[in-house]
Design an enzyme around this catalytic site. Sequence first.
Site, PDB file in Angstrom:
ATOM      1  N   LYS A   1       0.843  -1.210   0.000  1.00 56.67           N
ATOM      2  CA  LYS A   1       0.000   0.000   0.000  1.00 56.67           C
ATOM      3  C   LYS A   1       0.875   1.255   0.000  1.00 56.67           C
ATOM      4  O   LYS A   1       0.606   2.220  -0.727  1.00 56.67           O
ATOM      5  CB  LYS A   1      -0.936  -0.017   1.222  1.00 56.67           C
ATOM      6  CG  LYS A   1      -2.040  -1.053   1.089  1.00 56.67           C
ATOM      7  CD  LYS A   1      -2.783  -1.325   2.391  1.00 56.67           C
ATOM      8  CE  LYS A   1      -3.754  -2.505   2.181  1.00 56.67           C
ATOM      9  NZ  LYS A   1      -4.426  -2.938   3.407  1.00 56.67           N
TER      10      LYS A   1
ATOM     11  N   GLN B   1      -4.207  -1.484   9.683  1.00 54.21           N
ATOM     12  CA  GLN B   1      -4.134  -2.834   9.126  1.00 54.21           C
ATOM     13  C   GLN B   1      -4.657  -3.848  10.147  1.00 54.21           C
ATOM     14  O   GLN B   1      -4.233  -3.851  11.299  1.00 54.21           O
ATOM     15  CB  GLN B   1      -2.678  -3.159   8.727  1.00 54.21           C
ATOM     16  CG  GLN B   1      -2.515  -4.461   7.989  1.00 54.21           C
ATOM     17  CD  GLN B   1      -3.206  -4.460   6.611  1.00 54.21           C
ATOM     18  OE1 GLN B   1      -3.101  -3.494   5.856  1.00 54.21           O
ATOM     19  NE2 GLN B   1      -3.907  -5.538   6.313  1.00 54.21           N
TER      20      GLN B   1
ATOM     21  N   ASP C   1     -10.917   2.805   3.958  1.00 57.13           N
ATOM     22  CA  ASP C   1     -11.276   1.389   3.826  1.00 57.13           C
ATOM     23  C   ASP C   1     -12.797   1.226   3.717  1.00 57.13           C
ATOM     24  O   ASP C   1     -13.282   0.183   3.294  1.00 57.13           O
ATOM     25  CB  ASP C   1     -10.796   0.610   5.065  1.00 57.13           C
ATOM     26  CG  ASP C   1      -9.599  -0.280   4.766  1.00 57.13           C
ATOM     27  OD1 ASP C   1      -9.356  -0.542   3.577  1.00 57.13           O
ATOM     28  OD2 ASP C   1      -8.930  -0.699   5.727  1.00 57.13           O
TER      29      ASP C   1
END
Length: 295
Positions: free
Chosen positions: A54, A98, A121
Amino acid sequence: MTARIIRGTEIGPVIRDEIKEETARLLEQHGVVPGLVTIIVGQNPASISYVTAKQKAAKELGFYSLQEDVPDDVTETALLELISTYNSDPRIHGILVQLPLPKHINETKVLYAIDPDKDVDGFHPVNVGRLMIGEAKFYPCTPYGIQQMLMRSGITIDGAEVVVVGRSNIVGKPISMMLVQKAEGANATVTMCHTGTKDLAFHTRRADILIVAAGRPNAITADMVKEGAVVVDVGVNRIGMTPEGKAKLCGDVDFESVKEKASAITPVPGGVGPMTITMLMLNTLRAAQSMTGKI
Ligand code: NAP
């Protein structure tokens, strides 16, 4: 019929080029650089590799990107404070924590602490609610990637019978909710299946578009697929190692037999997987554009 193969490895780079152009324009016209922080707790190798990918993508696109490596004995309070710092940092437009988090930290509490306008997200309940009522600010990245793959491959979603296998909060539910909306790239009739579904094949055989996110190798075989259907395989299952020592992956669909019956199919690897990070970058760009009121 042998299916056309729809590859995220081909569609993803096209979207990244678009993001790169828009990022350069945002800087040129408004002096704004999209900013993404990824927060990783502990040393989980899979999490490290996801976050590294990412960060790499963010840098390549010209984003301002930061990585916070937090020790796994961090207190929940300290982690919440860190998120709060980035919630009020004007250089940061997207915050990604994460998962998974260590057991002593309440994952839900942490995800709820992210400013919904920086929740790239798309997992915050405010964003889930916005998606539900057709006013999404961010689409969760994997479902967003699936929708883009279908749209950019010229597949008609409007009016299609879509069957989704799986009802997780990160794939099954959001893709179902996205495709049922009265909107472009949607307006489908959607059926969601799960382990409580009595006759899975009865439903999958009706599908014009079959989306499978069960996490079970060979959950879908050719006899479960309608001739000419479009099949999207979201599953990523590790089934051993390659001679080069890399993880050998397969999806949830018996690719070899189903590709002879479907009109289009996504492979694993190289299908949906490569789209997810790209859509995270697009969400970060959109967050930067909207926060500066420039779209
Ligand atoms: P998950 O949370 O384990 O959910 C799986 C869902 O599938 C559940 O709703 C389960 O039903 C249902 N299911 C499992 N076996 C089934 C069966 N035999 N028949 C009908 N339904 C069945 O998984 P997830 O997080 O959604 O992920 C699904 C797969 O996609 C995994 O392989 C994952 O690695 C992959 N994935 C890939 C990406 C990517 O490519 N970027 C991103 C996310 C996930 P119940 O609810 O009844 O248990």
